[in-house]
Design a protein around this motif. Structure first.
Motif, PDB file in Angstrom:
ATOM      1  N   ILE A 244       0.840  -1.203   0.000  1.00 61.14           N
ATOM      2  CA  ILE A 244       0.000   0.000   0.000  1.00 61.14           C
ATOM      3  C   ILE A 244       0.873   1.251   0.000  1.00 61.14           C
ATOM      4  O   ILE A 244       0.662   2.183  -0.793  1.00 61.14           O
ATOM      5  CB  ILE A 244      -0.929   0.021   1.236  1.00 61.14           C
ATOM      6  CG1 ILE A 244      -1.893  -1.165   1.212  1.00 61.14           C
ATOM      7  CG2 ILE A 244      -1.709   1.330   1.299  1.00 61.14           C
ATOM      8  CD1 ILE A 244      -2.708  -1.308   2.479  1.00 61.14           C
ATOM      9  N   LYS A 245       1.865   1.278   0.865  1.00 60.22           N
ATOM     10  CA  LYS A 245       2.725   2.462   0.966  1.00 60.22           C
ATOM     11  C   LYS A 245       3.609   2.626  -0.269  1.00 60.22           C
ATOM     12  O   LYS A 245       3.871   3.752  -0.706  1.00 60.22           O
ATOM     13  CB  LYS A 245       3.570   2.383   2.233  1.00 60.22           C
ATOM     14  CG  LYS A 245       2.750   2.508   3.509  1.00 60.22           C
ATOM     15  CD  LYS A 245       3.638   2.448   4.747  1.00 60.22           C
ATOM     16  CE  LYS A 245       2.824   2.603   6.025  1.00 60.22           C
ATOM     17  NZ  LYS A 245       3.673   2.516   7.241  1.00 60.22           N
ATOM     18  N   ILE A 246       4.053   1.516  -0.823  1.00 56.76           N
ATOM     19  CA  ILE A 246       4.864   1.593  -2.048  1.00 56.76           C
ATOM     20  C   ILE A 246       4.029   2.181  -3.180  1.00 56.76           C
ATOM     21  O   ILE A 246       4.480   3.071  -3.919  1.00 56.76           O
ATOM     22  CB  ILE A 246       5.407   0.207  -2.426  1.00 56.76           C
ATOM     23  CG1 ILE A 246       6.385  -0.302  -1.375  1.00 56.76           C
ATOM     24  CG2 ILE A 246       6.087   0.250  -3.798  1.00 56.76           C
ATOM     25  CD1 ILE A 246       6.779  -1.756  -1.551  1.00 56.76           C
ATOM     26  N   LEU A 247       2.788   1.703  -3.308  1.00 53.92           N
ATOM     27  CA  LEU A 247       1.908   2.218  -4.355  1.00 53.92           C
ATOM     28  C   LEU A 247       1.639   3.712  -4.146  1.00 53.92           C
ATOM     29  O   LEU A 247       1.677   4.501  -5.100  1.00 53.92           O
ATOM     30  CB  LEU A 247       0.599   1.437  -4.370  1.00 53.92           C
ATOM     31  CG  LEU A 247      -0.434   1.849  -5.418  1.00 53.92           C
ATOM     32  CD1 LEU A 247       0.151   1.809  -6.827  1.00 53.92           C
ATOM     33  CD2 LEU A 247      -1.669   0.961  -5.332  1.00 53.92           C
ATOM     34  N   ALA A 248       1.398   4.092  -2.895  1.00 54.14           N
ATOM     35  CA  ALA A 248       1.166   5.509  -2.601  1.00 54.14           C
ATOM     36  C   ALA A 248       2.388   6.349  -2.970  1.00 54.14           C
ATOM     37  O   ALA A 248       2.261   7.469  -3.500  1.00 54.14           O
ATOM     38  CB  ALA A 248       0.820   5.685  -1.128  1.00 54.14           C
ATOM     39  N   GLU A 249       3.570   5.827  -2.726  1.00 53.06           N
ATOM     40  CA  GLU A 249       4.797   6.550  -3.054  1.00 53.06           C
ATOM     41  C   GLU A 249       4.955   6.696  -4.569  1.00 53.06           C
ATOM     42  O   GLU A 249       5.381   7.757  -5.062  1.00 53.06           O
ATOM     43  CB  GLU A 249       5.996   5.824  -2.454  1.00 53.06           C
ATOM     44  CG  GLU A 249       7.296   6.613  -2.540  1.00 53.06           C
ATOM     45  CD  GLU A 249       8.436   5.935  -1.794  1.00 53.06           C
ATOM     46  OE1 GLU A 249       9.598   6.232  -2.139  1.00 53.06           O
ATOM     47  OE2 GLU A 249       8.179   5.130  -0.860  1.00 53.06           O
ATOM     48  N   ILE A 250       4.594   5.671  -5.301  1.00 56.23           N
ATOM     49  CA  ILE A 250       4.645   5.749  -6.767  1.00 56.23           C
ATOM     50  C   ILE A 250       3.709   6.838  -7.270  1.00 56.23           C
ATOM     51  O   ILE A 250       4.089   7.688  -8.095  1.00 56.23           O
ATOM     52  CB  ILE A 250       4.287   4.387  -7.392  1.00 56.23           C
ATOM     53  CG1 ILE A 250       5.399   3.367  -7.114  1.00 56.23           C
ATOM     54  CG2 ILE A 250       4.044   4.521  -8.900  1.00 56.23           C
ATOM     55  CD1 ILE A 250       4.993   1.931  -7.393  1.00 56.23           C
ATOM     56  N   LEU A 251       2.494   6.850  -6.761  1.00 58.63           N
ATOM     57  CA  LEU A 251       1.526   7.859  -7.194  1.00 58.63           C
ATOM     58  C   LEU A 251       2.005   9.261  -6.832  1.00 58.63           C
ATOM     59  O   LEU A 251       1.829  10.214  -7.605  1.00 58.63           O
ATOM     60  CB  LEU A 251       0.156   7.586  -6.561  1.00 58.63           C
ATOM     61  CG  LEU A 251      -0.521   6.269  -6.966  1.00 58.63           C
ATOM     62  CD1 LEU A 251      -1.830   6.091  -6.228  1.00 58.63           C
ATOM     63  CD2 LEU A 251      -0.748   6.211  -8.470  1.00 58.63           C
ATOM     64  N   ASN A 252       2.624   9.388  -5.668  1.00 60.37           N
ATOM     65  CA  ASN A 252       3.118  10.685  -5.231  1.00 60.37           C
ATOM     66  C   ASN A 252       4.338  11.137  -6.032  1.00 60.37           C
ATOM     67  O   ASN A 252       4.626  12.334  -6.131  1.00 60.37           O
ATOM     68  CB  ASN A 252       3.457  10.642  -3.743  1.00 60.37           C
ATOM     69  CG  ASN A 252       3.614  12.020  -3.143  1.00 60.37           C
ATOM     70  OD1 ASN A 252       2.762  12.876  -3.345  1.00 60.37           O
ATOM     71  ND2 ASN A 252       4.696  12.245  -2.419  1.00 60.37           N
ATOM     72  N   THR A 253       5.059  10.180  -6.626  1.00 57.58           N
ATOM     73  CA  THR A 253       6.248  10.509  -7.404  1.00 57.58           C
ATOM     74  C   THR A 253       5.900  10.971  -8.815  1.00 57.58           C
ATOM     75  O   THR A 253       6.662  11.712  -9.436  1.00 57.58           O
ATOM     76  CB  THR A 253       7.185   9.279  -7.468  1.00 57.58           C
ATOM     77  OG1 THR A 253       7.522   8.877  -6.141  1.00 57.58           O
ATOM     78  CG2 THR A 253       8.470   9.582  -8.214  1.00 57.58           C
ATOM     79  N   LEU A 254       4.749  10.548  -9.315  1.00 59.04           N
ATOM     80  CA  LEU A 254       4.331  10.984 -10.651  1.00 59.04           C
ATOM     81  C   LEU A 254       4.162  12.504 -10.680  1.00 59.04           C
ATOM     82  O   LEU A 254       3.835  13.117  -9.667  1.00 59.04           O
ATOM     83  CB  LEU A 254       3.018  10.299 -11.049  1.00 59.04           C
ATOM     84  CG  LEU A 254       3.116   8.806 -11.365  1.00 59.04           C
ATOM     85  CD1 LEU A 254       1.727   8.189 -11.470  1.00 59.04           C
ATOM     86  CD2 LEU A 254       3.908   8.570 -12.657  1.00 59.04           C
TER      87      LEU A 254
END
Length: 417
Positions: A244-254
């Motif tokens: 969950i946190k990895i996915l959130a970090e990916i979205l935040n990096t876009l």
């Protein structure tokens, strides 16, 4: 040549009848149509087609409505079709729609009575400035109106009725096609091209008066799955890698200032996450990827994957899968090979006394996919505005011009045949 006239207000009466029938589609349903209630409108349309003399009108098991206006010319004319979709968007309720006609609009903000917080402000809807003296139809404030695309349905039906009543107006064979599930991207999934039997066509599903759209986004869909490491949270130090946190970090990096719908316009594309869910062990996000060229579309897909890899470099025990699938492609790549289709559409709009506006769509239509199925198909204005929302509205006078444009298109193909 006889000219279309809405003297008995049949156009708005048809539209209001259709708008009152709930046809909202459902992206989570596996059936076709995705909601059986779409067939309620389909049955009504078949009855009306039969009543005006289109004897082969029918609805198939998948909810597609077909009909033929027979040729009345000795010329060998290509078979053209006109298409609109019956479903309304899942984004806003389509149940118990109460259409309201605002006669002879005078430029005021329109306060919708069933929810006075819903106000159609002329400051926010710039096309209203061109509607002074016209008759505006809205919903009542608790639902969308459904002009997307029931305006198109009413316009095609009016044109069909006109042709059947005026045999002196010469035209080739004209096919009528009404589709389900366009709003969820499945509008032509099960269309019967043999039954349709056309060479090319026009969708009637555009916005501003005079617009003809020969270009759409090219579109991909992407599903990203992150596989993390789950352990008991009380003993997780140095072990847990939360998907969950990895996915959130990916979205935040876009990017936030580019490559996202809220920061792009005109010919700029984007990567847009539309849903996400998951647990510590596994999380998933779905994306739509859009641009006007296949090359840029592919670049966006690569950029998304590079971002995923960049973030996952910090999580050595986790992994991912990224599946990217084509959804539809820019119809301009097909239409440019058949220039008369768009040229005659532009001339038809001019003959209706309207200035043509050749435009691109930051989205797709049934015509996008039909074009790649061998039926080149630009999009003509239906007059719908603020679609998918409770502020949706349409002008009766714009709808009349759309009917005249449909009639003109068929006449021009006969004249030049």
């Amino acid at each position: 040549m006889s000219t279309y006239s809405n003297f008995n207000k049949s156009l708005e009466e048809r539209f209001i009848k259709y708008a009152k029938i709930d046809t909202q589609s459902d992206p989570n349903s596996p059936t076709c149509p995705s909601t059986l209630k779409q067939k309620n409108l389909g049955r009504e349309l078949v009855l009306e087609l039969l009543e005006i003399g289109i004897s082969d009108a029918e609805m198939d098991d998948n909810g597609y409505v077909y009909g033929t206006i027979p040729s009345n010319t000795d010329k060998q004319i290509p078979v053209i079709f006109f298409c609109s979709h019956m479903d309304t968007s899942p984004d806003s309720s389509g149940e118990n729609v109460k259409p309201i006609i605002h006669d002879k609009y005078q430029g005021q903000d329109l306060i919708l009575p069933d929810d006075p917080k819903i106000v159609i402000r002329i400051a926010d809807h710039k096309d209203l400035k061109h509607q002074i003296g016209n008759d505006i139809i809205t919903a009542s404030g608790t639902t969308l109106l459904g002009a997307d695309n029931k305006a198109g349905l009413a316009e095609i039906m009016e044109a069909a009725s006109f042709f059947m009543k005026n045999p002196e107006v010469k035209h080739g064979t004209i096919k009528v096609l009404f589709t389900p599930d366009e709003e969820i991207g499945r509008g032509v999934d099960k269309v019967d091209l043999k039954k349709l039997g056309a060479d090319f066509g026009y969708t009637i599903d555009g916005e501003t008066l005079g617009s003809i759209e020969d270009e759409t986004f090219s579109a991909d869909g992407a599903v990203l799955k992150i596989y993390g490491v789950s352990t008991h949270p009380g003993f997780a130090k140095g072990k847990m890698e939360s998907a969950i946190k990895i996915l959130a970090e990916i979205l935040n990096t876009l990017p936030k200032d580019t490559l996202t719908p809220e920061a792009t316009h005109q010919k700029e594309g984007f990567i847009h996450p539309v849903s996400m869910h998951g647990q510590v062990e596994e999380a998933e996000a779905q994306f739509i990827i859009r641009d006007f060229t296949d090359e840029k579309l592919a670049e966006h897909g690569r950029f998304l994957e590079e971002t995923v890899k960049q973030v996952l470099a910090e999580y050595p025990k986790s992994s991912y899968t990224l599946e990217i699938k084509a959804q539809y492609r820019n119809m301009k790549q097909v239409l440019d090979k058949h220039p008369k289709i768009v040229q005659y559409g532009i001339e038809a709009i001019e003959r209706a006394g309207v200035a043509p506006k050749q435009q691109s769509i930051r989205g797709g239509t049934d015509g996008s996919r039909l074009s790649y199925m061998g039926l080149p198909c630009p999009n003509i204005f239906a007059g719908e505005h603020a679609f998918h929302s409770k502020q949706e509205w349409v002008s009766v006078q714009d709808m009349e011009k759309s009917v005249q444009t449909i009639i003109n298109i068929a006449c021009i193909w006969e004249e030049k045949g």
